[in-house]
Design an enzyme around this catalytic site. Structure first.
Site, PDB file in Angstrom:
ATOM      1  N   TRP A   1       0.830  -1.213   0.000  1.00  0.00           N
ATOM      2  CA  TRP A   1       0.000   0.000   0.000  1.00  0.00           C
ATOM      3  C   TRP A   1       0.864   1.263   0.000  1.00  0.00           C
ATOM      4  CZ3 TRP A   1      -1.675   3.226   4.564  1.00  0.00           C
ATOM      5  CH2 TRP A   1      -0.802   3.094   5.657  1.00  0.00           C
ATOM      6  N   ASP A   2       2.154   1.091   0.258  1.00  0.00           N
ATOM      7  CA  ASP A   2       3.097   2.214   0.243  1.00  0.00           C
ATOM      8  C   ASP A   2       2.943   3.032  -1.046  1.00  0.00           C
ATOM      9  OD1 ASP A   2       3.936   0.122   1.933  1.00  0.00           O
ATOM     10  OD2 ASP A   2       6.028   0.740   1.868  1.00  0.00           O
TER      11      ASP A   2
ATOM     12  N   GLU B   1       1.077  -1.694  13.129  1.00  0.00           N
ATOM     13  CA  GLU B   1       1.197  -3.159  13.218  1.00  0.00           C
ATOM     14  C   GLU B   1       1.597  -3.629  14.613  1.00  0.00           C
ATOM     15  OE1 GLU B   1       3.824  -4.044   9.958  1.00  0.00           O
ATOM     16  OE2 GLU B   1       2.176  -4.102   8.506  1.00  0.00           O
TER      17      GLU B   1
ATOM     18  N   LYS C   1       3.534   1.948  16.178  1.00  0.00           N
ATOM     19  CA  LYS C   1       4.641   1.790  15.224  1.00  0.00           C
ATOM     20  C   LYS C   1       4.664   2.937  14.212  1.00  0.00           C
ATOM     21  CE  LYS C   1       6.338  -1.478  11.727  1.00  0.00           C
ATOM     22  NZ  LYS C   1       5.993  -2.590  10.847  1.00  0.00           N
ATOM     23  N   GLN C   2       3.482   3.296  13.707  1.00  0.00           N
ATOM     24  CA  GLN C   2       3.425   4.301  12.644  1.00  0.00           C
ATOM     25  C   GLN C   2       2.052   4.962  12.669  1.00  0.00           C
ATOM     26  OE1 GLN C   2       3.507   0.641  10.053  1.00  0.00           O
ATOM     27  NE2 GLN C   2       2.912   2.161   8.529  1.00  0.00           N
TER      28      GLN C   2
HETATM   29  C1  BGC Z   1       4.931  -1.157   7.532  1.00  0.00           C
HETATM   30  C2  BGC Z   1       3.884  -1.283   6.455  1.00  0.00           C
HETATM   31  C3  BGC Z   1       4.565  -1.171   5.104  1.00  0.00           C
HETATM   32  C4  BGC Z   1       5.704  -2.189   4.975  1.00  0.00           C
HETATM   33  C5  BGC Z   1       6.506  -2.003   3.692  1.00  0.00           C
HETATM   34  C6  BGC Z   1       6.006  -2.226   7.327  1.00  0.00           C
HETATM   35  O1  BGC Z   1       6.999  -2.084   8.289  1.00  0.00           O
HETATM   36  O2  BGC Z   1       4.350  -1.334   8.815  1.00  0.00           O
HETATM   37  O3  BGC Z   1       2.929  -0.238   6.587  1.00  0.00           O
HETATM   38  O4  BGC Z   1       3.638  -1.382   4.092  1.00  0.00           O
HETATM   39  O5  BGC Z   1       6.606  -2.025   6.051  1.00  0.00           O
HETATM   40  O6  BGC Z   1       7.087  -0.736   3.640  1.00  0.00           O
END
Ligand code: BGC
Length: 767
Positions: free
Chosen positions: A357-358, A487, A599-600
């Site tokens: 999804w990035d 996550e 985390k984000q």
């Molecule tokens: C992130 C995801 C992301 C993936 C690839 C993961 O660490 O939590 O949101 O899509 O990395 O960049």
């Protein structure tokens, strides 16, 4: 955090060889052209620690899934971008002794990535175990102008001896991926051919039978004169080479020019590969290295013309942002709608080079503003082409209708296999819908909706319709068992972001449907004959939009990341002993999941996407609550925080967050750059400057700017393409200078006032 590379505005400079940093430098100094990519490995043999990486875009291997405990619904394979034919190889022997930097005394060494002109340059002086010393100067690039071509100029000079030099130029397909699940090699030989001065090698992948063909030719120049040599040829399994033995005198330079052409069966008939490759090779060979390099510099000058950001007064920030723009442009050119942007680009194996999804959440805004409209459009069409697979994916998980796009994919099929992500991180579907909105909002290309967009939106909406359920006690629609973007909190109920993006998608789908009904009725009828959207479905979508449940805390005035978020023990990151950080390297997964640490961006991701629907005070309250609980252990996190902080006028916070993103790989912030660079998050860095400090938004078809100058910068400028105009926007402490570098007039708003800038005009606005 350490600063390993020297600061320079246009170059990434490694000075002195540190074997423990080699893999980091190999990632950072990678070169690519959208068609292929190459880590900054050495041409000559190296027996030290290295991650060899030559990648061909779109050539992958479905590696059989390896998990501890199988769950129904897991995909059978994980798609991996392949380490492909090593085309850079040039082995050197000096009087029979192999030149291998791991065994030499290195007297001086530089590895430099020239971002302005797009090439890698390495120099060193090395003393071999025998005491013989050589000086090497190696330049190489993969051509932006001729996507198949890679060229190398490798010069070697004996410093303290005269003797025999043995040069072996080769193509080696006997390579493997370090991340192979079962330690297999993924390539078979198809054919090879070698004669003095040239060679070709065709290999094919197991299972999917992609063919890759590399051909090579070379010249040798001694003391400025091309010499005619007869090379010994060697053939081994999946390997061809030419060895030339020369006498060389102390202080006299020998240069090998190696040209290669690399083509794949993705672009050509298998039976034609050798011919196509040889034809491209011959043209490049006839042109010669210097002319090819000049062509490369010109191609990069064009790219910089459209995408450069100039920061005055902070060389480190300048280097950081150019590095990000350079890597993004090396990874995806938008010329092939079958391709996408892997989180590591062409700089490593991690994440399999697949699509996440990035792309929709982070990369689309970069390509929208810095390249022709077609580039972002192609990224959307990529998902359109995967719609049938996304529908199959939803069916496979037990849904009766709709589309669930995969978390990780190469060809539309899901590759990810951690249940809490594969089955639960369904918010990704929302990002794909949002990207359509984002594209149309930016470009005004509403035709996209009828052509492709509406089909994708309605199938995603059908998925949401079935994924929510009506909770009688609440009298609302809820969504259970999901993982939001954070996550570090799995299998939760009512992740605010997921509920919000789902309802937003339904709402937007209805809006688009009404638009098509009114403006393109014939096309709508045509589409509906295929989609068969029933009135009851639309009524249900409207009901969900009106009655979706959003967890919130009225007293704090915030949306809750999930139903039970406030029940977690509330601790702020600043109150944690720093030795706990990063949590993912120091805590058990169990401890992370129970904690409140984020985390984000999660709630904040939603408020960033949908900021036009929320007032500043709501955004501020949520930002002030969630930011102190966020550990930013995804590279995708700080940029969203930086942009929101900028919007809220929290300039120092915005700058602090920007610093975390802009030099993430250059300074190896997360201690993992050796696996490859964080390419997709680089687009987030660009957004921090343009959307954050530049305050750029598009509302009602108009460009809006609300800039400020961060930190100790004197000024900054960026380029954006918007609806036929190319603008250079220069922000200084006194004014904003908008130069319209195109013929088309543009009307924009700066700090709320409207201005028109005619074609080729510059407007100076006092701020
Ligand atoms: C992130 C995801 C992301 C993936 C690839 C993961 O660490 O939590 O949101 O899509 O990395 O960049």
């Amino acid at each position: 955090m350490k600063q390993y590379f020297k600061i320079d505005e246009w170059r990434i400079i490694e000075e002195g060889f540190n074997p423990e940093e080699n893999k980091v430098a190999e990632s950072v100094c990678s070169i690519g052209n959208g068609h292929m990519g190459q880590r900054a490995n050495f041409e000559e043999s190296y027996s030290g620690d290295t991650l060899q990486g030559s990648y061909m875009a779109g050539v992958y291997y479905p590696d059989k899934t390896r998990v501890g405990w199988w769950k129904n619904g897991y995909p059978e394979y994980f798609a991996k971008v392949l380490n492909s034919i090593n085309w850079i190889g040039i082995d050197i022997k000096v009087d029979g002794e192999t030149l291998d930097l791991a065994k030499c005394k290195i007297l001086d060494f530089t590895r430099i990535l020239n971002m302005k002109e797009g090439y890698l340059h390495r120099t060193f002086t090395a003393e071999l175990p025998s005491g013989k010393t050589v000086k090497v100067d190696a330049k190489r690039f993969v051509s932006i102008a001729r996507k198949e071509i890679g060229a190398i100029r490798y010069s070697i000079t004996p410093v303290n001896f005269s003797g025999k030099l043995e040069i072996t130029a080769y193509l080696d397909g006997d390579v493997k991926n370090e991340d192979s699940n079962y330690d297999e090699k993924f390539w078979d030989e198809v054919s090879k051919n070698v004669s003095s001065g040239e060679a070709s090698l065709v290999v094919s992948t197991k299972k999917l039978d992609f063919h890759v063909c590399s051909t090579m030719k070379f010249d040798i120049v001694q003391v400025g004169r091309k010499i005619n040599v007869t090379a010994d040829t060697i053939e081994k399994e999946k390997y061809v080479s030419n060895t030339v033995v020369l006498l060389c005198s102390k202080g006299e330079e020998t240069v090998i020019y190696k040209y290669t052409s690399n083509v794949t069966s993705r672009d050509h008939e298998k039976s034609e590969l050798i011919n196509v490759s040889k034809a491209a090779l011959l043209k490049a060979y006839e042109l010669g290295f210097e002319a090819l390099l000049e062509e490369q510099a010109n191609a990069w000058a064009d790219k910089w013309k459209e995408s450069d950001i100039v920061i005055e007064g902070d060389s480190s920030a300048q280097q950081g942002i150019r590095f990000n723009i350079f890597q993004l442009n090396q990874t995806y050119t938008g010329k092939d709608e079958r391709l996408n942007i892997g989180p590591k680009g062409f700089t490593g194996e991690k994440y399999g080079g697949s699509t996440y999804w990035d792309t929709e959440a982070y990369c689309i805004p970069f390509y929208l503003a810095t390249a022709d409209e077609d580039v972002a459009r192609n990224l959307l069409i990529y998902r359109y082409k995967h719609l049938e697979k996304a529908k199959e994916n939803a069916k496979k998980l037990g849904f009766s209708k709709g589309a669930l796009y995969p978390m990780v994919t190469m060809n539309g099929e899901e590759c990810h296999n951690e249940w809490e992500i594969t089955f639960e991180e369904i918010h990704r579907n929302g990002a794909i819908a949002y990207a359509i909105y984002n594209y149309v909002n930016y470009t005004g290309d509403k035709a996209y909706l009828g052509e492709y967009g509406f089909e994708v939106l309605s199938e995603i909406s059908r998925f949401w319709e079935e994924r929510v359920h009506f909770a009688v006690p609440k009298g609302k629609y809820v969504m259970h068992g999901v993982t939001g973007p954070n996550e570090y909190d799995n299998n939760v109920n009512n992740n605010w972001y997921t509920n919000r993006i789902a309802a937003w998608t339904l709402d937007y789908t209805i809006e688009v449907m009404n638009y098509l009904k009114e403006k393109e009725p014939a096309r709508f009828e045509e589409l509906n004959a295929k989609l068969q959207i029933k009135d009851e479905e639309i009524a249900k979508w409207k009901d969900i939009v009106a009655n979706m449940y959003y967890p919130e805390d009225k007293e704090l005035g915030i949306y809750l990341q999930q139903d039970n978020y406030l029940d977690k023990e509330q601790i702020l990151v600043k109150d944690l002993d720093p030795k706990n950080l990063p949590l993912n390297q120091n805590w058990s997964w169990d401890r992370i999941l129970r904690s409140c640490f984020i985390k984000q961006a999660d709630v904040l991701q939603g408020l960033y996407f949908l900021e036009h629907l929320y007032d500043d005070e709501t955004i501020r309250r949520n930002f002030e609550f969630y930011e102190p609980r966020t550990v930013h252990e995804s590279s995708l996190s700080p940029c969203v925080h930086s942009i929101l902080a900028a919007k809220l006028g929290m300039q120092e916070k915005a700058y602090e967050m920007y610093l975390r993103t802009s030099r993430l790989d250059l300074d190896n912030y997360n201690n993992d750059t050796e696996d490859g660079c964080h390419t997709t998050s680089m687009a987030g860095t660009w957004m921090s400057v343009v959307h954050g400090f530049g305050g750029m938004r598009v509302r009602n078809g108009q460009l809006q700017l609300n800039p400020f100058i961060p930190g100790h910068w004197n000024s900054f400028s960026y380029k954006v393409m918007f609806r036929g105009a190319l603008l250079k926007i220069n922000v200084t402490s006194e004014n904003l200078i908008v130069s319209n570098e195109s013929e088309n007039a543009i009307t924009l708003s700066v700090h709320g006032s409207t201005y028109t800038v005619s074609g080729n005009e510059t407007l100076n606005i006092a701020c």
